[in-house]
Design a protein around this motif. Structure first.
Motif, PDB file in Angstrom:
ATOM      1  N   THR A 491       0.821  -1.216   0.000  1.00 53.53           N
ATOM      2  CA  THR A 491       0.000   0.000   0.000  1.00 53.53           C
ATOM      3  C   THR A 491       0.852   1.262   0.000  1.00 53.53           C
ATOM      4  O   THR A 491       0.315   2.360  -0.024  1.00 53.53           O
ATOM      5  CB  THR A 491      -0.915   0.023   1.236  1.00 53.53           C
ATOM      6  N   GLY A 492       2.172   1.090   0.068  1.00 52.92           N
ATOM      7  CA  GLY A 492       3.055   2.251   0.156  1.00 52.92           C
ATOM      8  C   GLY A 492       3.169   2.803   1.564  1.00 52.92           C
ATOM      9  O   GLY A 492       3.495   3.973   1.748  1.00 52.92           O
ATOM     10  N   THR A 493       2.935   1.964   2.579  1.00 54.13           N
ATOM     11  CA  THR A 493       2.899   2.428   3.964  1.00 54.13           C
ATOM     12  C   THR A 493       4.180   3.125   4.378  1.00 54.13           C
ATOM     13  O   THR A 493       4.151   4.124   5.120  1.00 54.13           O
ATOM     14  CB  THR A 493       2.644   1.240   4.921  1.00 54.13           C
ATOM     15  N   LEU A 494       5.324   2.654   3.918  1.00 52.43           N
ATOM     16  CA  LEU A 494       6.593   3.252   4.336  1.00 52.43           C
ATOM     17  C   LEU A 494       6.719   4.710   3.908  1.00 52.43           C
ATOM     18  O   LEU A 494       7.516   5.462   4.480  1.00 52.43           O
ATOM     19  CB  LEU A 494       7.763   2.437   3.782  1.00 52.43           C
ATOM     20  N   ALA A 495       5.922   5.135   2.920  1.00 47.84           N
ATOM     21  CA  ALA A 495       5.956   6.549   2.512  1.00 47.84           C
ATOM     22  C   ALA A 495       5.518   7.460   3.645  1.00 47.84           C
ATOM     23  O   ALA A 495       5.849   8.653   3.654  1.00 47.84           O
ATOM     24  CB  ALA A 495       5.064   6.752   1.287  1.00 47.84           C
ATOM     25  N   ALA A 496       4.777   6.916   4.614  1.00 50.72           N
ATOM     26  CA  ALA A 496       4.343   7.729   5.759  1.00 50.72           C
ATOM     27  C   ALA A 496       5.524   8.196   6.599  1.00 50.72           C
ATOM     28  O   ALA A 496       5.401   9.162   7.369  1.00 50.72           O
ATOM     29  CB  ALA A 496       3.370   6.926   6.625  1.00 50.72           C
ATOM     30  N   TRP A 497       6.657   7.549   6.507  1.00 51.21           N
ATOM     31  CA  TRP A 497       7.849   7.956   7.247  1.00 51.21           C
ATOM     32  C   TRP A 497       8.555   9.149   6.586  1.00 51.21           C
ATOM     33  O   TRP A 497       9.474   9.719   7.179  1.00 51.21           O
ATOM     34  CB  TRP A 497       8.830   6.790   7.331  1.00 51.21           C
ATOM     35  N   GLY A 498       8.153   9.518   5.390  1.00 53.59           N
ATOM     36  CA  GLY A 498       8.881  10.538   4.650  1.00 53.59           C
ATOM     37  C   GLY A 498       8.779  11.918   5.272  1.00 53.59           C
ATOM     38  O   GLY A 498       7.738  12.309   5.799  1.00 53.59           O
ATOM     39  N   LYS A 499       9.855  12.661   5.174  1.00 50.58           N
ATOM     40  CA  LYS A 499       9.899  14.052   5.637  1.00 50.58           C
ATOM     41  C   LYS A 499      10.469  14.907   4.509  1.00 50.58           C
ATOM     42  O   LYS A 499      11.067  14.378   3.555  1.00 50.58           O
ATOM     43  CB  LYS A 499      10.727  14.175   6.912  1.00 50.58           C
ATOM     44  N   PRO A 500      10.307  16.228   4.563  1.00 51.06           N
ATOM     45  CA  PRO A 500      10.832  17.074   3.493  1.00 51.06           C
ATOM     46  C   PRO A 500      12.328  16.841   3.277  1.00 51.06           C
ATOM     47  O   PRO A 500      13.094  16.753   4.235  1.00 51.06           O
ATOM     48  CB  PRO A 500      10.547  18.488   3.998  1.00 51.06           C
ATOM     49  N   GLY A 501      12.712  16.737   2.033  1.00 48.56           N
ATOM     50  CA  GLY A 501      14.108  16.490   1.693  1.00 48.56           C
ATOM     51  C   GLY A 501      14.429  15.026   1.473  1.00 48.56           C
ATOM     52  O   GLY A 501      15.489  14.690   0.929  1.00 48.56           O
ATOM     53  N   ASP A 502      13.537  14.122   1.891  1.00 45.81           N
ATOM     54  CA  ASP A 502      13.761  12.694   1.703  1.00 45.81           C
ATOM     55  C   ASP A 502      13.411  12.270   0.273  1.00 45.81           C
ATOM     56  O   ASP A 502      12.597  12.912  -0.401  1.00 45.81           O
ATOM     57  CB  ASP A 502      12.900  11.868   2.663  1.00 45.81           C
ATOM     58  N   MET A 503      14.015  11.159  -0.164  1.00 44.72           N
ATOM     59  CA  MET A 503      13.658  10.534  -1.444  1.00 44.72           C
ATOM     60  C   MET A 503      13.384   9.054  -1.188  1.00 44.72           C
ATOM     61  O   MET A 503      14.240   8.332  -0.672  1.00 44.72           O
ATOM     62  CB  MET A 503      14.790  10.684  -2.462  1.00 44.72           C
ATOM     63  N   PHE A 504      12.174   8.619  -1.531  1.00 44.71           N
ATOM     64  CA  PHE A 504      11.787   7.219  -1.377  1.00 44.71           C
ATOM     65  C   PHE A 504      11.560   6.637  -2.772  1.00 44.71           C
ATOM     66  O   PHE A 504      10.757   7.157  -3.547  1.00 44.71           O
ATOM     67  CB  PHE A 504      10.488   7.081  -0.567  1.00 44.71           C
ATOM     68  N   ARG A 505      12.244   5.537  -3.062  1.00 45.14           N
ATOM     69  CA  ARG A 505      12.100   4.879  -4.369  1.00 45.14           C
ATOM     70  C   ARG A 505      11.545   3.474  -4.156  1.00 45.14           C
ATOM     71  O   ARG A 505      12.171   2.641  -3.493  1.00 45.14           O
ATOM     72  CB  ARG A 505      13.451   4.813  -5.095  1.00 45.14           C
ATOM     73  N   PHE A 506      10.354   3.217  -4.721  1.00 47.66           N
ATOM     74  CA  PHE A 506       9.671   1.939  -4.565  1.00 47.66           C
ATOM     75  C   PHE A 506       9.833   1.092  -5.832  1.00 47.66           C
ATOM     76  O   PHE A 506       9.579   1.577  -6.941  1.00 47.66           O
ATOM     77  CB  PHE A 506       8.179   2.148  -4.297  1.00 47.66           C
ATOM     78  N   TYR A 507      10.216  -0.171  -5.643  1.00 43.11           N
ATOM     79  CA  TYR A 507      10.325  -1.131  -6.740  1.00 43.11           C
ATOM     80  C   TYR A 507       9.156  -2.112  -6.607  1.00 43.11           C
ATOM     81  O   TYR A 507       9.003  -2.771  -5.578  1.00 43.11           O
ATOM     82  CB  TYR A 507      11.650  -1.897  -6.664  1.00 43.11           C
ATOM     83  N   GLU A 508       8.342  -2.210  -7.641  1.00 42.16           N
ATOM     84  CA  GLU A 508       7.152  -3.065  -7.579  1.00 42.16           C
ATOM     85  C   GLU A 508       7.045  -3.909  -8.845  1.00 42.16           C
ATOM     86  O   GLU A 508       7.145  -3.399  -9.965  1.00 42.16           O
ATOM     87  CB  GLU A 508       5.886  -2.233  -7.419  1.00 42.16           C
ATOM     88  N   LEU A 509       6.843  -5.204  -8.650  1.00 44.30           N
ATOM     89  CA  LEU A 509       6.756  -6.141  -9.763  1.00 44.30           C
ATOM     90  C   LEU A 509       5.445  -6.012 -10.529  1.00 44.30           C
ATOM     91  O   LEU A 509       5.422  -6.053 -11.757  1.00 44.30           O
ATOM     92  CB  LEU A 509       6.903  -7.572  -9.215  1.00 44.30           C
TER      93      LEU A 509
END
Length: 674
Positions: A491-509
């Protein structure tokens, strides 16, 4: 007679051994999905069909000498494609349609050898029948199925755990050369002058022996063979996607399927209709009830034995009735052709058509209804209470299927199916209730959840709480901008940890997972971090990409259902390390109901000279926000491993001596079963 038996035995052994050998090699290229096995089975069934059609055509239309010379020429040509090692050019780039690519890969790698192996059973049996008109040709069919069974039973305990994948392919290729020699010898032996004269002597007596099969025979052969293949794949899908998706269960149903062929065609009357009708009715009803089990998910310890026993009884019925309807030997190539056609059509429906037509695995329940109706047709001449009972079973199965569909749809706001499985999004209550949670289900496994209440929906939930292993890893970098990579979107739950300046890259099959995460959940849209996504197998993408310099890389593909083994090998860890900061942390999510994964991660970390620690978190039973989790944290940063937050929750990992280092060329799931 020995040369014919040896040829058939070797060909059948290789025919079914190649299936797990080749599937294991290409599985990592397509994300470790169980659908790879189903697609391979469909391919193999169609090549069997083409092989049987070739055998039927050549035995009826070509003179014996021309037939043998043609077959020998094809055998010689097939040696050019050895060894059977898939070319890396077939690796997907990320967004291709997987089924067509898998079929093309298989055709290029093993197409001609497999086709010739597929022709051997009916073709060599026809040569045998011409050479020994009074022989029991159907015993060779049973011998063929016995060799196939032996190959499948040997693979999980004797071949896969001990022999590297490349060596398996090379050994199989050597065995194929032996088969080609045996098959050529059998062909030329059948042309010996004495054999032909013996055949000519009995031809006038045997040519018209046995009545020619009519249209009804062809249709019933097709239906019985088709239902065997249909239920084989239906049960395989059900127990791997909805109960326990572990690779051992791909082979178990196929073994049972082959056992029934052996018993029914061996010739000693193992199938007796009067003994199997009552068990058939009971097991079909039990499997129908098990679809929804009173609204609960059936425990794996009950479900797998039930469905496997049910498959065995159903296939004994299909194949027993099929054996009772077998024609005289002069029609055996047509008989085998219809068996193969039925098998191919049954596999085609479950493996290709059903994912396009159904939003989830309805075909298993439909198969139970068809089985009862087929019994009704075959049993119609018997006393009327018997076909009436079959009709009752069909109606009861239809009721159970409707209940199962109702259970799936209850509270569900989205349901879809693709090559990679089924997705359901369901709410636990009304939208306006503050405790209502929206969940993403993949089969029966939850892949993330989110509160719908606006003040709670930004909270990380389930496996990603602040006291979980991944939570500790992320908090370690809270004072600086974070570069986070995630394999497995959910569901992309880990994106909730993001703060300004962060970069989150998700790999999905699975592209469908990304679409659902964006449409039905708000984690990606609400995140304060910059979000990037990459579709396709994560390891293949990481191998192609320049260094990403991740502070944390989350490997989140091992939660309960089938694990993509290629993401947890020595070579995979080397790929991950290429993308890490010197003090970066790789977090393996190893929560799993069936497999003990922490020792595997510890072993590959030790081999690389990298520190590792297991963080197990069991939240307060009154806190519904978080789930129990196990995370293995792998890093070169000794200060992190020795920090107080980690040391307080660290659990030592014992690596049993029986566990070997997992590599791309070797792994052993049997050794880590819980």
């Amino acid at each position: 007679m020995v040369i014919y038996a040896a040829t058939i035995f070797v060909s059948a052994f290789l025919l079914f051994l190649v299936q797990p050998v080749i599937a294991k090699q290409i599985l990592p290229w397509f994300g470790g999905s169980a659908a790879v096995w189903t697609t391979c089975l469909v391919f193999f069934q169609f090549l069997l069909l083409f092989g049987y059609a070739y055998s039927d055509f050549t035995t009826r239309r070509l003179k014996p000498r021309n037939q043998v010379w043609l077959h020998c020429a094809l055998l010689l040509t097939s040696l050019a494609v050895l060894p059977i090692i898939p070319d890396a050019v077939w690796k997907p780039a990320g967004d291709e349609e997987p089924v067509g690519r898998i079929l093309g890969l298989l055709a290029a790698t093993i197409g001609l050898p497999y086709f010739l192996l597929a022709t051997t059973g009916p073709l060599v049996q026809a040569w045998f029948a011409r050479s020994f008109p009074t022989g029991t040709v159907y015993r060779l069919f049973a011998l063929s199925n016995f060799a196939s069974l032996l190959a499948l039973m040997a693979y999980p305990p004797l071949i896969e755990p001990w022999i590297p994948t490349r060596t398996q392919s090379l050994t199989w290729s050597a065995g194929y050369v032996l088969f080609a020699v045996l098959c050529a010898l059998a062909g030329f032996f059948s042309l010996r002058a004495g054999t032909l004269r013996a055949a000519a002597t009995v031809k006038s007596e045997d040519e018209h022996a046995g009545a020619a099969p009519g249209a009804r025979h062809y249709i019933v052969w097709l239906l019985l063979a088709g239902m065997g293949s249909y239920m084989l794949l239906g049960v395989t899908n059900h127990i791997t996607q909805n109960v326990a998706s572990v690779p051992f269960l791909w082979i178990l149903p196929l073994i049972l399927y082959l056992v029934t062929f052996i018993l029914c065609f061996e010739g000693r009357g193992w199938y007796q209709r009067r003994f199997f009708l009552a068990p058939l009715a009971l097991i079909v009803l039990a499997m129908g009830w098990g679809l929804h089990a009173g609204g609960d998910i059936m425990e794996v310890t009950h479900a797998v034995p039930l469905y496997c026993a049910g498959l065995f009884v159903c296939c004994m019925f299909y194949h027993g009735e099929l054996a009772n309807l077998k024609p005289a030997p002069r029609y055996l190539t047509r008989f085998y052709l219809m068996i193969s056609l039925g098998g191919a059509l049954g596999g085609l429906f479950v493996g290709v058509v059903a994912p396009l037509v159904f939003v989830t695995y309805y075909e298993f329940g439909i198969g139970l209804i068809i089985t009862a109706l087929l019994a009704l047709y075959l049993l119609w001449p018997l006393p009327k209470w018997i076909p009436a009972s079959a009709l009752g079973v069909a109606l009861a199965s239809a009721y159970f299927l409707s209940e199962y569909i109702g259970d799936l749809k209850r509270g569900t706001i989205h349901m879809s199916r693709s090559f990679y499985g089924t997705l359901r999004v369901k709410d636990t209550g009304p939208i306006d209730e503050p405790t209502t949670v929206r969940r993403l289900m993949h089969g029966v496994i939850m892949h993330g959840e989110q509160y719908l209440e606006p003040n709670l929906r930004r909270q990380p939930t389930s496996y990603y709480g602040p006291q979980s292993g991944v939570g500790l890893a992320i908090k370690h970098y809270e004072k600086r901008p974070l570069r986070l990579g995630v394999i497995g979107l959910g569901t992309g739950t880990l994106a909730a940890w993001g703060k300004p300046g962060d970069m989150f890259r998700f790999y999905e099959l699975d592209p469908d997972v990304l679409a659902v995460a964006r449409k039905e959940f708000s984690y990606l849209g609400d995140s304060r971090a910059r979000i990037e996504t990459a579709i396709g197998d994560a390891r293949l993408n990481l191998e192609r990409e320049p260094a990403q310099r991740f502070d944390v890389l989350v490997i989140d593909a091992f939660s309960s259902d089938s694990i993509p083994v290629h993401l947890i090998t020595r070579e995979a860890l080397a790929v991950y390390m290429k993308h890490m900061q010197p003090d970066g942390i790789i977090a393996f999510h190893v929560t799993n109901r069936y497999l003990d994964l922490p020792p595997v991660v510890q072993k590959i970390a030790d081999a690389a000279g990298i520190g590792a620690v297991l963080v197990s978190h069991d939240p307060d039973e009154h806190d519904d926000r978080y789930s129990r989790t196990d995370w293995m944290l792998v890093t070169r940063d000794a200060s992190f491993l020795k920090s107080d937050p980690v040391q307080r929750v660290a659990t030592p990992v014992e690596v049993p001596a029986k566990i070997s280092l997992w590599t791309d060329n070797f792994n052993n799931l049997l050794r880590i079963l819980k």
